[in-house]
Every structure is written in structure tokens, then in C-alpha cells.
Scaffold this active site. Structure first.
Site, mmCIF file in Angstrom:
data_model
loop_
_atom_site.group_PDB
_atom_site.id
_atom_site.type_symbol
_atom_site.label_atom_id
_atom_site.label_comp_id
_atom_site.label_asym_id
_atom_site.label_seq_id
_atom_site.Cartn_x
_atom_site.Cartn_y
_atom_site.Cartn_z
ATOM 1 N N SER A 1 -1.159 36.219 2.951
ATOM 2 C CA SER A 1 -0.149 35.413 3.631
ATOM 3 C C SER A 1 -0.657 34.946 4.994
ATOM 4 O O SER A 1 -1.434 35.645 5.642
ATOM 5 C CB SER A 1 1.100 36.280 3.827
ATOM 6 N N PRO A 2 -0.188 33.787 5.443
ATOM 7 C CA PRO A 2 -0.560 33.367 6.801
ATOM 8 C C PRO A 2 -0.034 34.366 7.818
ATOM 9 O O PRO A 2 1.131 34.760 7.755
ATOM 10 C CB PRO A 2 0.134 32.012 6.971
ATOM 11 N N CYS B 1 -0.229 35.050 12.025
ATOM 12 C CA CYS B 1 -0.670 34.743 13.385
ATOM 13 C C CYS B 1 -1.425 35.928 13.968
ATOM 14 O O CYS B 1 -0.972 37.072 13.835
ATOM 15 C CB CYS B 1 0.528 34.469 14.281
ATOM 16 N N GLN C 1 -2.235 26.458 7.154
ATOM 17 C CA GLN C 1 -0.796 26.261 7.345
ATOM 18 C C GLN C 1 -0.576 25.504 8.655
ATOM 19 O O GLN C 1 -0.850 26.033 9.727
ATOM 20 C CB GLN C 1 -0.074 27.619 7.412
ATOM 21 N N TYR D 1 10.866 27.333 12.974
ATOM 22 C CA TYR D 1 9.991 26.435 13.726
ATOM 23 C C TYR D 1 10.514 25.005 13.552
ATOM 24 O O TYR D 1 11.527 24.780 12.886
ATOM 25 C CB TYR D 1 8.529 26.628 13.287
ATOM 26 N N ARG E 1 6.136 25.966 3.040
ATOM 27 C CA ARG E 1 6.836 27.253 3.169
ATOM 28 C C ARG E 1 8.254 26.978 3.654
ATOM 29 O O ARG E 1 8.446 26.256 4.634
ATOM 30 C CB ARG E 1 6.106 28.188 4.135
ATOM 31 N N ARG F 1 1.646 42.116 5.280
ATOM 32 C CA ARG F 1 1.297 43.401 5.915
ATOM 33 C C ARG F 1 0.428 44.269 5.023
ATOM 34 O O ARG F 1 -0.432 45.002 5.516
ATOM 35 C CB ARG F 1 2.565 44.130 6.338
HETATM 36 C C1 LIG Z 1 1.382 39.828 12.113
HETATM 37 C C2 LIG Z 1 2.138 38.827 11.321
HETATM 38 C C3 LIG Z 1 1.969 37.471 11.566
HETATM 39 C C4 LIG Z 1 2.640 36.516 10.811
HETATM 40 N N1 LIG Z 1 2.385 35.185 11.005
HETATM 41 C C5 LIG Z 1 2.890 34.262 10.153
HETATM 42 C C6 LIG Z 1 2.446 32.916 10.172
HETATM 43 O O1 LIG Z 1 1.561 32.565 10.902
HETATM 44 N N2 LIG Z 1 3.021 32.036 9.331
HETATM 45 C C7 LIG Z 1 3.994 32.419 8.441
HETATM 46 O O2 LIG Z 1 4.496 31.588 7.694
HETATM 47 N N3 LIG Z 1 4.382 33.691 8.377
HETATM 48 C C8 LIG Z 1 3.851 34.621 9.196
HETATM 49 N N4 LIG Z 1 4.214 35.937 9.076
HETATM 50 C C9 LIG Z 1 5.131 36.318 7.992
HETATM 51 C C10 LIG Z 1 4.313 36.748 6.779
HETATM 52 O O3 LIG Z 1 3.491 35.694 6.319
HETATM 53 C C11 LIG Z 1 5.217 37.223 5.639
HETATM 54 O O4 LIG Z 1 6.033 36.160 5.231
HETATM 55 C C12 LIG Z 1 6.040 38.418 6.028
HETATM 56 O O5 LIG Z 1 5.277 39.357 6.788
HETATM 57 C C13 LIG Z 1 6.599 39.147 4.799
HETATM 58 O O6 LIG Z 1 5.568 39.576 3.962
HETATM 59 P P1 LIG Z 1 5.096 41.126 3.844
HETATM 60 O O7 LIG Z 1 6.314 41.914 3.508
HETATM 61 O O8 LIG Z 1 4.083 41.112 2.737
HETATM 62 O O9 LIG Z 1 4.498 41.514 5.160
HETATM 63 C C14 LIG Z 1 3.556 36.919 9.826
HETATM 64 C C15 LIG Z 1 3.738 38.284 9.608
HETATM 65 C C16 LIG Z 1 3.039 39.231 10.303
HETATM 66 C C17 LIG Z 1 3.239 40.692 9.980
#
Ligand SMILES: Cc1cc2nc3c(=O)[nH]c(=O)nc-3n(C[C@H](O)[C@H](O)[C@H](O)COP(=O)(O)O)c2cc1C
Ligand SMILES: Cc1cc2nc3c(=O)[nH]c(=O)nc-3n(C[C@H](O)[C@H](O)[C@H](O)COP(=O)(O)OP(=O)(O)OC[C@H]3O[C@@H](n4cnc5c(N)ncnc54)[C@H](O)[C@@H]3O)c2cc1C
Length: 752
Positions: free
Chosen positions: A414-415, A417, A492, A573, A621, A715
Site C-alpha cells: 500500500s502507498p 507516506c 499515487q 485530501y 483510491r 502496516r
Molecule cells: C505510515 C503510513 C503511511 C500511509 N500513507 C498513505 C499514503 O501515502 N497514501 C494512502 O493512500 N494511504 C496511506 N496510508 C494508509 C494505508 O495505505 C492503508 O490504507 C491503511 O494503513 C490500512 O491498511 P493496513 O491495515 O494494511 O495498514 C498510510 C498508512 C500508514 C500506516
């Protein structure tokens, strides 16, 4: 101890038995309004696991119950002329009447004072007992009497169902799905005695009314259902026993006890009949309360302990029941699935049973599912698969194609930051971060949210695509991924909108910068927090500027060599704030209806699509819901998905929330996957699902059931860059290692 149980169902009687057994000096009275042999409904179901619990608590009851059982292992799903059988499910059915008879006899033999035909209208006469058990069932009068203390919540579900019986001796737990001019009727049927089976018919309220069943007598209901299921019943009749059409209430209570009155069984919680747990829960409540009383000196402490122990168990079962009942409320949605996938979707609907659990119960069935998924992947990609020379790969390891992009498997990083760039320029951290995840085996690695201008950033550390140096820096990462791994890489692109000019994540997420702020723009002048900067409402010039920034960044992403481009329409956003009615209050053609709210995001999408090479795919997204009152509805999300698909979007990356700070998300395992499934099946567009996908079992289940085309993990990949490799290893599936790591092929990792 003096105990009064109001209600002589499984909860009240079993509790009486256990308390008398615990101490014969306990005085237990059970007050039951019905006669001893009145009972409504037909059979009840216990899983093998439940029975083991009961055996340990009261061997006599267990013995008597098991002597009256019809046991089965198979589930038969009749769908479009096929019967799909899955084995290894281990359930027993018995007559509810017989169960009550056994419990009554056992209670009386232990000295419980069971008084039939005693309706308790006024509980006050009984309050002088040490403990008053409100086991008076789903419509509990006691719960209502003390509603201000228990704070009950009844969620009446929209479907209608009727409890019928039949002499047809089902050999398996059986599901039918019969369609006629009024709609789709589902049947849940199982045998509970030699020649007696339960036959529950369920349909939507719409079908129920169209069929005139809202006006039907019991006889007319039976006649209608006999005609509809004539072929399956093979000459057997349907039987009625107060067989009125009902709707199902999910019962929850904020508090389970008040003074010396405590709720037990259906009075305190229900679990939908499609997971058959009501009787089990009622009897387990009785066990838990007995244990709590044995280990606490005061009744009050025991009641607290009982609630503390049971609530999480019950809530977990209610979560499973909720997704299960929703599956049956939305069965129409699944009717276009092919039979194998339909059956798999049905069996895994509550998420309790996964692809891996099913494999243990019934490897042949799962092999058939894997072969089906592989066959579809082969058709979709035009590739030869392992299926050609032996076993089909696990579903998550089947390939997937989007335009000319071929992904080796269904796992996506996943993207995320990293807040580590300098004026948008990424560095060695990003190379190592994305590079190691590409080596980790996933099919697609997404770069973090990358902003189309300096002012479009969330924080000073966010990545950008607005200076020539950015192309060079990203190109280094893209080249590494392409040269050293078989993963593909996506970018993204985003604009932070009103969530911009904030601190790095670890310094205070979404909190405004203390200095060096930059101006914010948004559809409407609504700050994110009250103390956030108020954004300027965008005028046409701002819109043109931002659209052009997206187009420029798209050209740069192409120059850097990315394989897929995703636009960020989620998480509050800029483009997401156009879509949500909570953040877009414009009066012009960009506000108001969904069509208007989508107008600007689609303008950006169209301009980008024109610039991004035709052979390369685009994803978007979205936040499927705002999780806040008055926010984006799921119907709107499906509609938005249809619009995007018509504009040339190849796949929707379905996330949720983060649009307003007062959202109330419902987290949990796979908490966003139902949105992905909804969009995929209703809007007919491929989807990625994201959010708490924890295991390869989840990933395989999602793909095989058609809940998404790709599984996106965030994560999990921070914790373990090699998540996909580990998943492969666990499943005995091999994916190639880079040459430098080839020796690992003969290495067995051990962690214990
Ligand atoms: C450190 C971090 C940075 C993230 N940055 C982005 C991002 O740049 N773009 C985005 O769409 N979602 C971002 N997210 C959300 C994740 O892509 C994801 O949708 C969310 O963590 C749920 O997935 P998970 O349960 O597998 O962690 C971020 C999440 C984390 C933990
Ligand atoms: C038709 C039907 C079929 C079912 N099939 C299944 C199944 O297959 N598997 C499963 O696990 N669960 C099944 N359930 C659910 C299951 O019956 C309940 O979850 C379970 O019975 C709960 O037990 P209980 O003792 O809490 O409530 P109940 O069994 O409902 O018992 C409550 C009792 O309280 C009595 N009562 C109510 N008010 C008063 C009053 N004021 N004074 C005196 N007595 C009162 C009622 O007459 C009743 O006997 C079924 C339910 C129904 C209605």
C-alpha cells in the site's frame, strides 16, 4: 442462595441446572409462561466444539442431548442446477422440543422448582430473591421494564423469514436459492431427527410483499413455499408451527445487569440463525454466570465478572453474525457469480471460515476452488499457470492483468507516506524502503502519496513530483524495482487540500505547522480541525492550476517509468473533499448532487488519463464512506465507481474514512473489504481492498470469493517487507529469489 429465573428456555433451565448442581442448597425457581411441551420452531443446531463445552459442564445433560442427535458433516449448496458439497463441518441438530424436555427433566430431577403456565407480568414480586435471571427471550419484558438501565439496542433487519418444518430427511445442511417472478427465496434447511427437518425460508421485504406473503395465513405461506420448492421437496410436505413471517432483531445491551437482575440468552444478545448460535450462546452464558458466582463473594462482583467475560465473546460472534446476515440480505448481488465462487463466498461469508480453514476441513473442495481461480486468471491474463503441470497455485499467487500491466500475484504494498523527503525529493530511505518491499515478493509496490506541487504537500517531508530532480530520484527507485525484482511499481498522485501544511506524522498527525505554513485550498472554506488553517475555496483559476499540476506530474511519472498511476480521491485530501458532502458545500456546479461533486475530480481524471499512456492502467483510491452522519453513502460510492469506470479507470482502490475528524470508523479484521466487494459486484469494476488484511488466509479468501482482485497491505508490510515470501513459504509455494539470495532456496527458516 435464592434464585428466580424468568423464562424456561435453554438459558433459564440450564442455569437452574448448573446452580442446583453447584450447591443443592440453592433454591432455584424457574417461571415459564408456556406449558411444558409448548414450543415454537423445530430444530436447533450445535457445533461439535459447543458440545465439547457442554460435556465438561454437565455430563448428564450432554449425554441426553447427544442421544437425540442428527449429526452431519456436509453443507450442500444448490445453485443453478448444480449441487456443491463441502464436507468437514461437524454439526448436530436436535428438536428444540426435545432439548427443552431434556433440560426440564434434568432441572426437576435436581430439585429446581419449574413452574409452567406462570407468566411474570410484574417482576417486583420476585426482586427479594438474591438473584433474578431475566432469561425471557428475544422480546424480554424485563429488559424493556429496565430499558433505561440496560440501554438495549434492537436492530431490526430488513429481510423476512419464516420457520417451517418438513419430513424431508436432509443428508446435509442444505441451502437452496429459488427464483420466481416475485424474487429470490433462500432456504436454510437441516435435519434434526429421523424424519424431521427445519426449513427456513428467507427473502427480501420487496419479494415478500410482491408475493403477497405479507397478507398470507400460515396455510397460505406453506402452500406458496411448497409450490416454490416442489422439486426439492420431492413430495414431502412443509409443516407449520406458529410459522409467521418475522424479521430478525440483532439485540445488544449497553449494560447486562441492574441491581440483582441480570440478562441471559436471547434477552441480552441475539445471533442470526444463519450462524446457528443462539442456543449455544444462551447455554454458555449460564456456564459463565455460574463460574462467576462461584469465584466472587458478592452478587454484584459476580455479575460484573460475568459481563466482562461474556461481552467480548458475544460481540465477536455478533460481528460474524452481522456479515453472515448481510450476505443473505444481499444474496441477489451474488447471483451472477459462477457456482464454485458462489459456494465459496457463501461458506466464507462470516470470515470465521477462511480458505485455509476450509482446506483443513475439505481439501478437495478447496482444490476445486483454486483450480477455478487459476482458470479464470489464465483466461484474464492469457498466461500458462502451474495448473498446467499439477496443482493450482493458492489464489493470492495467481496473476492479474490491467491493460498491458501483468502482475505476478495479487499482493500490493500500500502507498505509505514516509515523511522523509526534502522539498519533495525522495532519497536513499525511499530506495531502501520500496526496494526491499519489491524484493519481498508482492506483485505491485505503490509509492507513497506524491504531491503535484509544493503547496499540495501534507507535510514538509512529503514526496513530490513537481521539480526535475523528482523525476531523477523516482527513476532510481523505479529502475531498481524493474531490474532487481519481478514486482511492478505504481505512483499515487495527490493534492493534500485542507489537510496540507501539517506536521510530520510522528510529530502530530494532521496538526497544523507552527511556522512556515503555506496557504491551503479546498472546495469550501471548512478547516479540518477548528484550530486548522481555513482553506481558500477554489475558484476556476485554482481548479485549472491544480488540474494542470496533476497533468504535469503525470508526464513526469511516465518519464520516471512507473507502471501504474493512481489518483488519490480518498482520506480527506483535495479531490476527496470535493466528493464528500461534509466537506463540499459549494453552491455552483461543483457542489450539491453527487454528479456535481464528482465533476472536478473527473475533470482531473480525464486530463490525466489523456496524458498517461493508453497501454498503462490507472487506479483511483476512494473513501467508500465518511463514517459520519450526512457523509458519503455507499450508494453514492457505487455510483462514483460507475462514473470512474466510464471515464477509463481500470481499478478502484477502496479505502474509507479519514475525511472528517469526527468520523466513527468501525475497525476490525478486513473492515473495508465489504465496501470493495460491494463496488466490485455492483459497479462491475475491478477493485483492490485494503485495511487490516492480516494473513495469507485472508488474502486467499478475498481473491477466491471475488471480494477484490488485489489485496493491499500497508502496516503488515512495514512490519515484514517479505510478507509475500513468508506467505508463500507457509503455503509450500515457491517464488523465485533474486540471484544474490539463491542460497535461501535450500534454507529452512525457524523462529521457534
Ligand atoms: C505510515 C503510513 C503511511 C500511509 N500513507 C498513505 C499514503 O501515502 N497514501 C494512502 O493512500 N494511504 C496511506 N496510508 C494508509 C494505508 O495505505 C492503508 O490504507 C491503511 O494503513 C490500512 O491498511 P493496513 O491495515 O494494511 O495498514 C498510510 C498508512 C500508514 C500506516
Ligand atoms: C423458531 C426458532 C428456532 C430456532 N432455531 C435455532 C437453532 O437452530 N439454533 C440455535 O442455536 N438457536 C436457534 N434459535 C434461537 C434459540 O432458540 C434461542 O437463541 C435460544 O432459545 C435462546 O434461549 P433463551 O433461553 O435465551 O430464550 P428462549 O428459548 O426464547 O426462552 C425464553 C423463554 O422465556 C419465556 N418467557 C418470556 N417472557 C416470559 C414471562 N414474562 N414470564 C414467563 N416466561 C416468559 C418464553 O415463553 C420462553 O420459553 C431458534 C429460535 C426460534 C424462535
Amino acid at each position: 442462595m435464592r434464585i428466580v429465573c424468568i423464562g424456561g428456555g435453554p438459558a433459564g433451565l440450564y442455569f437452574g441446572i448448573l446452580m442446583k448442581k453447584a450447591d443443592p442448597d440453592n433454591e432455584v425457581v424457574v417461571l415459564e409462561r408456556n406449558r411444558a411441551d409448548d414450543t415454537f420452531g423445530f430444530g436447533v443446531v450445535f457445533s461439535d466444539a459447543t458440545l465439547d463445552n457442554l460435556a465438561a459442564v454437565d455430563a448428564e445433560t450432554y449425554q441426553a442431548i447427544t442421544e437425540s442427535f442428527a449429526h452431519w458433516d456436509d453443507i450442500d449448496i444448490h445453485f443453478k442446477g448444480q449441487v456443491l458439497t463441502s464436507t468437514g463441518h461437524g454439526f448436530s441438530g436436535m428438536s428444540r422440543k426435545e432439548l427443552l424436555r431434556i433440560l426440564q427433566r434434568r432441572a426437576q430431577s435436581l430439585g429446581v422448582d419449574v413452574r409452567f403456565e406462570t407468566n411474570v407480568d410484574d417482576i417486583t414480586a420476585w426482586l427479594d430473591a438474591d438473584l433474578v435471571i431475566a432469561a425471557d427471550g428475544v422480546n424480554s419484558g424485563i429488559r424493556e421494564r429496565y430499558a433505561e438501565h440496560f440501554e438495549p439496542e434492537l436492530d431490526w433487519r430488513p429481510n423476512r423469514f419464516v420457520w417451517l418444518g418438513t419430513t424431508f430427511p436432509f443428508g446435509a445442511f442444505t441451502f437452496y436459492f429459488n427464483k420466481n417472478e416475485h424474487g429470490l427465496f433462500r432456504v436454510h434447511a437441516y435435519r434434526y431427527a429421523e424424519n424431521s427437518s427445519t426449513f427456513i425460508v428467507e427473502c427480501t421485504e420487496d419479494s415478500w410483499k410482491k408475493a403477497g406473503l405479507d397478507q398470507a395465513s400460515e396455510d397460505e405461506t406453506v402452500a406458496y413455499c411448497e409450490e416454490l420448492f416442489k422439486e426439492q421437496l420431492a413430495g414431502h410436505r412443509l409443516l407449520e408451527n406458529r410459522s409467521v413471517w418475522r424479521s430478525f432483531p440483532t439485540v445488544k445491551n449497553a449494560h447486562w445487569h441492574h441491581g440483582n437482575v441480570v440478562l441471559l440468552g436471547d434477552a441480552v444478545h441475539t445471533a442470526h440463525f444463519s450462524i446457528g448460535s443462539g442456543t449455544k450462546l444462551a447455554m454458555e452464558d449460564a456456564i459463565s454466570l455460574r463460574d462467576a458466582l462461584a469465584s466472587h463473594d458478592s452478587v454484584e462482583a459476580a455479575l460484573d465478572a460475568y459481563e466482562a467475560e461474556r461481552r467480548p465473546v458475544v460481540e465477536s460472534i455478533q460481528r460474524a453474525a452481522q456479515v453472515s446476515l448481510e450476505w443473505f440480505e444481499n444474496t441477489e448481488r451474488y447471483m451472477d457469480l459462477e457456482p464454485t465462487q458462489f459456494a465459496f463466498s457463501l461458506l466464507t461469508r462470516s470470515m470465521r471460515v477462511t480458505h485455509e480453514n476450509l482446506e483443513v476441513r475439505d481439501p478437495a473442495f478447496v482444490e476445486r476452488v483454486n483450480e477455478w481461480v487459476a482458470k479464470k486468471a489464465k483466461e484474464q491474463t492469457g498466461l500458462r499457470l502451474h495448473i498446467d503441470n499439477g496443482r493450482a497455485p493458492p489464489p493470492m499467487f495467481t496473476p492479474f492483468r490491467l491493460r498491458n500491466l501483468l502482475l505476478e500475484n495479487r499482493v500490493v504494498v500500500s502507498p505509505m507516506c514516509q515523511y522523509s523527503a526534502d522539498d519533495g525529493t525522495i532519497n536513499d530511505w525511499h530506495l531502501v524502503h520500496l526496494g526491499s518491499r519489491a524484493l519481498g515478493g508482492s506483485g505491485l509496490v505503490m509509492g507513497e502519496m506524491t504531491d503535484v506541487s509544493r503547496e499540495a504537500r501534507i507535510t514538509p517531508g512529503c514526496a513530490g513530483m513537481y521539480k526535475p530532480e523528482h523525476v531523477t530520484a523516482w527513476r532510481r527507485v523505479v529502475d531498481f524495482v524493474h531490474t532487481e525484482s519481478s514486482a511492478k511499481i505504481g505512483m499515487q498522485l495527490a493534492h493534500a487540500g485542507r489537510k496540507g501544511s501539517t506536521k510530520l506524522m510522528w510529530e502530530g498527525i494532521d496538526e497544523p505547522l507552527l511556522r512556515d505554513n503555506w496557504p491551503l485550498i479546498a472546495p469550501s472554506p471548512i478547516p479540518y480541525f477548528e484550530h486548522s488553517q481555513t482553506p481558500k475555496p477554489m475558484d476556476r483559476a485554482d481548479m485549472d492550476q491544480v488540474r494542470d499540476d496533476f497533468v504535469r506530474a503525470t508526464g513526469m511519472a511516465e518519464e520516471a517509468g512507473f507502471d501504474l498511476l493512481e489518483l488519490h480521491f480518498a482520506h480527506g485530501y483535495l479531490l476527496s473533499t470535493f466528493i464528500s458532502p461534509l466537506t463540499n458545500t459549494r453552491q455552483d456546479e461543483y457542489g450539491g448532487s453527487l454528479e456535481n461533486r464528482m465533476r472536478y475530480p473527473l475533470e482531473v481524471f480525464d486530463a490525466v488519463r489523456k496524458t498517461w499512456p493508453r497501454e498503462k492502467p490507472m487506479s483511483v483510491r476512494v473513501s467508500a464512506t465518511d463514517w459520519a452522519p450526512g457523509g458519503l453513502s455507499l450508494e453514492d460510492c457505487v455510483e462514483a465507481a460507475r462514473m470512474l469506470e466510464q471515464h477509463g479507470c481500470d481499478i478502484l482502490d477502496v479505502s474509507a474514512g479519514q475525511t472528517v475528524p469526527y468520523a466513527k470508523p468501525r475497525y476490525g479484521r478486513l473492515f473495508q473489504t465489504p465496501f470493495s466487494e460491494l463496488v466490485r459486484l455492483e459497479a462491475g469494476i475491478p477493485t483492490m481492498t485494503v485495511g487490516n488484511i492480516q494473513s495469507y488466509a485472508d488474502a486467499n479468501s478475498i481473491i477466491a470469493a471475488g471480494r477484490a482482485d488485489l489485496c493491499v497491505l500497508a502496516r503488515a508490510h512495514l512490519y515484514d517487507p517479505y510478507w509475500t515470501r513468508h506467505a508463500a513459504n507457509e503455503q509450500g509455494y515457491e517464488i523465485d529469489w533474486p540471484d544474490q539470495y539463491k542460497t535461501v532456496q535450500r534454507y529452512t527458516p525457524r523462529f521457534k
